[in-house]
Design an enzyme around this catalytic site. Structure first.
Site, PDB file in Angstrom:
ATOM      1  N   SER A 149       7.694  30.346 -25.461  1.00 60.69           N
ATOM      2  CA  SER A 149       7.949  30.055 -24.061  1.00 60.69           C
ATOM      3  C   SER A 149       9.325  29.396 -23.884  1.00 60.69           C
ATOM      4  O   SER A 149      10.334  29.979 -24.243  1.00 60.69           O
ATOM      5  CB  SER A 149       6.817  29.188 -23.506  1.00 60.69           C
ATOM      6  OG  SER A 149       6.807  29.198 -22.105  1.00 60.69           O
ATOM      7  N   ASP A 206       2.456  34.248 -22.397  1.00 61.46           N
ATOM      8  CA  ASP A 206       2.970  33.092 -23.136  1.00 61.46           C
ATOM      9  C   ASP A 206       2.259  32.926 -24.486  1.00 61.46           C
ATOM     10  O   ASP A 206       1.038  32.860 -24.559  1.00 61.46           O
ATOM     11  CB  ASP A 206       2.743  31.846 -22.270  1.00 61.46           C
ATOM     12  CG  ASP A 206       3.473  30.626 -22.762  1.00 61.46           C
ATOM     13  OD1 ASP A 206       3.445  30.359 -23.974  1.00 61.46           O
ATOM     14  OD2 ASP A 206       4.058  29.920 -21.918  1.00 61.46           O
TER      15      ASP A 206
END
Length: 272
Positions: A54, A166
């Protein structure tokens, strides 16, 4: 050199040869990674490979592309959500971050993973199969975008038959990926430290959702224990979405890194 010194050197374990740096997710808190990298540059600690999730994939990817963490601090201070994406009609997410690919391409000249100065991996998850997906080939910007697609808030990235989100959903601190890439010494930077005191209440649905997801991610920190060094900046009370706190986050990253420098340099056999 005396015989005793020679014997002690022979019996002592060899200094690590490949240093892996693992950068966790944490949305806007990713600016703290810049503080860590700034300190490392100043003291001569240079990772041989980097793994990012991320926000950690954004910082890690740009760093491995050759951008200075000091330069990136200036970029972060000029960043806002409108540059990275746009609000959409609620579907698989509220916010489309496809613009992020263009921003990363502009900063890196459209580099691929294979063209990076330092080996780098961006970690995502196929939400359909539940598999961890590690990007090490192809367009850098696309791999980073997939790693940043926080489910429920950001729209997932469609990649063939895969629906990518993610990487922190499964592993927000993938030390094992760095080990698999050949690291024999790993430094992990965690942007989700547990709060010592109560945190401020979320002010909107985005803060509520991100706080909920990151709380779940923190509970799944399985691989943090196998890192040789764990760096946790004191940022538990900072926002996940406010770009206006960049300088504070960078400073907290610097402080946390400086506290670990003596140990790292000792482990790596570096002169102080």
């Amino acid at each position: 050199m005396h015989l005793l010194d020679l014997l002690q050197k022979k019996l002592s374990p060899a200094a690590p040869r490949r240093v892996g740096l693992v950068l966790s997710g944490g949305a806007v808190r990713g600016a703290a990674h810049l503080g860590v990298l700034q300190v490392f540059e100043e003291v001569g600690i240079r990772p041989d490979l980097v793994v990012g999730v991320s926000a950690g994939s954004v910082v890690g990817g740009l760093y491995c592309a050759g951008l200075s963490p000091f330069e990136l601090q200036k970029v972060a201070k000029e960043m806002n959500w409108n540059r990275l994406g746009r609000l959409t009609r609620p579907g698989l997410g509220f916010f489309d971050i496809s613009r992020m690919e263009q921003v990363i391409d502009e900063l890196t000249g459209g580099l691929t993973f294979e063209e990076l100065k330092i080996p780098f991996a961006a970690v995502a998850v196929d939400i359909i199969t539940g598999d961890l997906v590690t990007f090490r080939q192809g367009p850098l910007a696309r791999g980073i975008r997939a790693s940043c697609s926080l489910p429920g808030i950001f729209s997932p990235m469609v990649d063939g038959g895969r629906l990518l989100v993610d990487g922190g959903v499964l592993n927000n601190l993938p030390v094992g990926v760095a080990r698999n890439m050949g690291a024999d010494y790993t430094i992990a930077v965690d942007l989700l430290p547990p709060p010592i005191d109560s945190v401020d209440r979320p002010q909107n649905i985005f803060e509520m959702w991100s706080l909920s997801i990151y709380t779940i991610m923190r509970a799944r920190y399985i691989e943090a224990q196998i890192a040789d060094v764990l760096i946790q900046p004191d940022i538990a009370h900072t926002s996940f979405i406010d770009f206006g706190q960049t300088d504070l986050l960078v400073q907290k990253g610097r402080e946390a890194a400086l506290a670990q420098v003596p140990r790292i340099k000792s482990d790596l056999g570096m002169t102080t």
